[in-house]
Scaffold this active site. Structure first.
Site, mmCIF file in Angstrom:
data_model
loop_
_atom_site.group_PDB
_atom_site.id
_atom_site.type_symbol
_atom_site.label_atom_id
_atom_site.label_comp_id
_atom_site.label_asym_id
_atom_site.label_seq_id
_atom_site.Cartn_x
_atom_site.Cartn_y
_atom_site.Cartn_z
ATOM 1 N N ARG A 1 0.856 -1.179 0.000
ATOM 2 C CA ARG A 1 0.000 0.000 0.000
ATOM 3 C C ARG A 1 0.896 1.233 0.000
ATOM 4 O O ARG A 1 1.945 1.234 0.667
ATOM 5 C CB ARG A 1 -0.888 0.051 1.254
ATOM 6 C CG ARG A 1 -2.058 -0.903 1.268
ATOM 7 C CD ARG A 1 -3.162 -0.475 0.295
ATOM 8 N NE ARG A 1 -4.338 -1.336 0.353
ATOM 9 C CZ ARG A 1 -4.563 -2.370 -0.444
ATOM 10 N NH1 ARG A 1 -3.695 -2.692 -1.391
ATOM 11 N NH2 ARG A 1 -5.665 -3.081 -0.337
ATOM 12 N N GLU B 1 -3.577 7.326 -4.782
ATOM 13 C CA GLU B 1 -3.806 6.759 -6.113
ATOM 14 C C GLU B 1 -5.307 6.791 -6.437
ATOM 15 O O GLU B 1 -6.135 6.693 -5.517
ATOM 16 C CB GLU B 1 -3.251 5.323 -6.176
ATOM 17 C CG GLU B 1 -3.910 4.364 -5.200
ATOM 18 C CD GLU B 1 -3.278 2.974 -5.226
ATOM 19 O OE1 GLU B 1 -2.056 2.855 -5.062
ATOM 20 O OE2 GLU B 1 -4.049 2.017 -5.410
ATOM 21 N N HIS C 1 -1.379 -0.082 -9.825
ATOM 22 C CA HIS C 1 -1.978 -0.996 -8.826
ATOM 23 C C HIS C 1 -2.619 -2.194 -9.520
ATOM 24 O O HIS C 1 -3.820 -2.426 -9.426
ATOM 25 C CB HIS C 1 -3.019 -0.255 -7.952
ATOM 26 C CG HIS C 1 -3.342 -1.000 -6.690
ATOM 27 N ND1 HIS C 1 -3.786 -0.381 -5.550
ATOM 28 C CD2 HIS C 1 -3.276 -2.319 -6.378
ATOM 29 C CE1 HIS C 1 -3.987 -1.272 -4.599
ATOM 30 N NE2 HIS C 1 -3.682 -2.464 -5.087
#
Ligand code: NAP
Length: 311
Positions: free
Chosen positions: A230, A259, A277
Site C-alpha cells: 500500500r 492513487e 496498482h
C-alpha cells in the site's frame, strides 16, 4: 430479495454472478449514501470493491448488515473496529492472488535493474537500428533481498528471490520458519543489510510510513525499493526526495499515496518503474477473487462458517 448489495465496479462476469445471487449493484459509497431508507433495509451482505473508507457511518446506513465481503486481501479501507462494534463480519480474498502479486514484485525489480522500459523504447523508436547502444545495467541474481512483512505475499516473493540465488533477509513481528533466512528487528536494520527492499506489509494506521526516511537512507544510493503493498506504508515525500537527490538508487511501485492520482514528480524519474496498482490483475486471479468473495456471501447467508474471514 436476497439482501446483497454489491458496491463498486465489477467486470461483466462478476456482475452477472452477483446478480444471479440476487444482488443489486451501486457504483460507490456515495451511491449507497444516496439510497433511500427502504432500499437499504433488508440488505444483509455487502460485496465491497473499492478503496474509499467504509466506516461506522456507512455501516449505520445498513441496519440488517451482517457481512462485508471485500474483493481483495487488503481490508485497510474497512474500519474493522467499527465492524466489530456493529456485529458485522468481514471477509477478504487471501492466497488466490499471492502468485500474481509476487510475480509483479519480481518483474518490477527486473524492469528497474535492467532498464527494460528504456530498452523497449530503444528498439521500438528506431534508435537501436540507427546505431544507439543500450547501456550496461546491474546484475540481479545473487544479490541481497529484504522482505518487509513475511506474510502470504512476502513469502512468495522471498521464495522467488531465493531461486534467483539471493541472500534473503526479512522483518516480521515474529520469527518465521525459514530455510535459514536472516530476521531483523526493524525496517532500518533490514534496509541496511540488503540491496533490494520489498514491501509486503498490510496497509492501515499501524504500518503507516513503516518505510521511513531513515530506512530509505539505510537502503542507500545503490538500493532499490519495491512496493506492492500500500502507498501508505512508505513515507512518499522522503522517497521522492531520496530518489531526486540520488540517495536511493531506484524504485518499482505498484501502489501510491492518493492513487490513482500519483505525484507527478515520479514521472520525471527514469530510475523508477510505475504500475497502476495491478498486482492481482490477471483474468485467472480476478476470477478466483470474485468467486471467493461470492463464496463468503453465500456462506454468510446460509449461516455457515466463512471460507476466509478477517480476524
Ligand atoms: P498477510 O499475509 O496478512 O501479511 C501481511 C504482513 O503484514 C505480515 O508479514 C504481517 O506481519 C504484517 N503486519 C500485519 N499487521 C501488522 C502491524 N500491525 N504491524 C506491523 N506489521 C504488520 O497479507 P498478504 O496477503 O501477504 O497481503 C499483504 C498486503 O499486500 C495486503 O494487505 C494488501 O495491502 C497488499 N496487496 C496488494 C496488491 C496489489 O495489487 N499490489 C494485491 C494484493 C495485496 P507479521 O508477519 O509480523 O504478522
Amino acid at each position: 430479495m436476497t439482501g446483497i448489495l454489491a458496491i463498486g465496479q465489477y467486470n461483466d462476469t462478476d456482475l452477472a454472478a452477483l446478480r444471479a445471487m440476487g444482488a443489486v449493484q451501486v457504483a460507490d459509497l456515495d451511491a449507497l449514501r444516496a439510497m433511500g431508507q427502504g432500499a437499504r433495509a433488508g440488505l444483509r451482505a455487502v460485496a465491497y470493491k473499492g478503496h474509499d473508507g467504509f466506516g461506522a457511518a456507512e455501516m449505520a446506513l445498513l441496519p440488517d448488515l451482517g457481512l462485508i465481503a471485500n474483493y481483495g486481501v487488503g481490508v485497510d479501507a474497512i474500519d474493522l473496529d467499527a465492524a466489530r462494534a456493529a456485529g458485522v463480519r468481514v471477509s477478504n480474498t487471501p492466497d488466490v492472488l499471492n502468485d500474481d502479486v509476487a510475480d509483479l514484485a519480481v518483474a518490477l525489480l527486473l524492469m528497474q535493474q535492467r532498464r527494460l522500459i528504456a530498452g523497449d523504447a530503444l528498439v521500438r523508436g528506431g534508435d537501436w537500428a540507427a546505431g544507439a547502444a543500450p547501456g550496461l545495467f546491474r546484475k540481479v541474481s545473487g544479490r541481497r533481498a529484504g522482505i518487509l512483512g513475511l506474510g502470504r505475499i512476502g513469502r512468495e516473493i522471498a521464495d522467488r528471490l531465493a531461486a534467483f540465488k539471493m541472500e534473503i533477509h526479512y522483518q516480521s513481528r515474529s520469527a518465521k520458519e525459514t530455510p535459514g533466512w536472516t530476521r531483523h528487528e526493524d525496517a532500518v536494520s533490514l534496509a541496511a543489510a540488503v540491496d533490494y527492499l520489498f514491501v509486503a506489509l498490510v496497509g492501515g494506521a499501524e504500518t503507516e510510513n513503516a518505510v521511513s526516511a531513515e530506512a530509505i537512507d539505510a537502503l542507500g544510493p545503490d538500493g532499490v525499493l519495491i512496493n506492492i503493498s500500500r502507498g501508505s506504508v512508505v513515507d512518499e515525500a522522503a522517497l521522492l526526495d531520496a530518489l531526486e537527490t540520488g540517495r536511493l538508487g531506484g524504485a518499482g511501485l505498484d501502489v501510491f499515496h492518493g492513487e490513482p492520482d500519483v505525484n507527478p514528480r515520479f514521472a520525471a524519474l527514469e530510475q523508477v518503474v510505475l504500475q497502476p496498482h495491478q498486482g492481482s490483475a490477471t483474468r485467472e486471479t480476478r476470477a478466483a477473487m470474485g468467486q471467493l468473495q461470492r463464496d463468503n456471501i453465500a456462506a454468510h447467508l446460509a449461516g455457515q462458517a466463512l471460507p476466509s474471514p478477517v480476524g
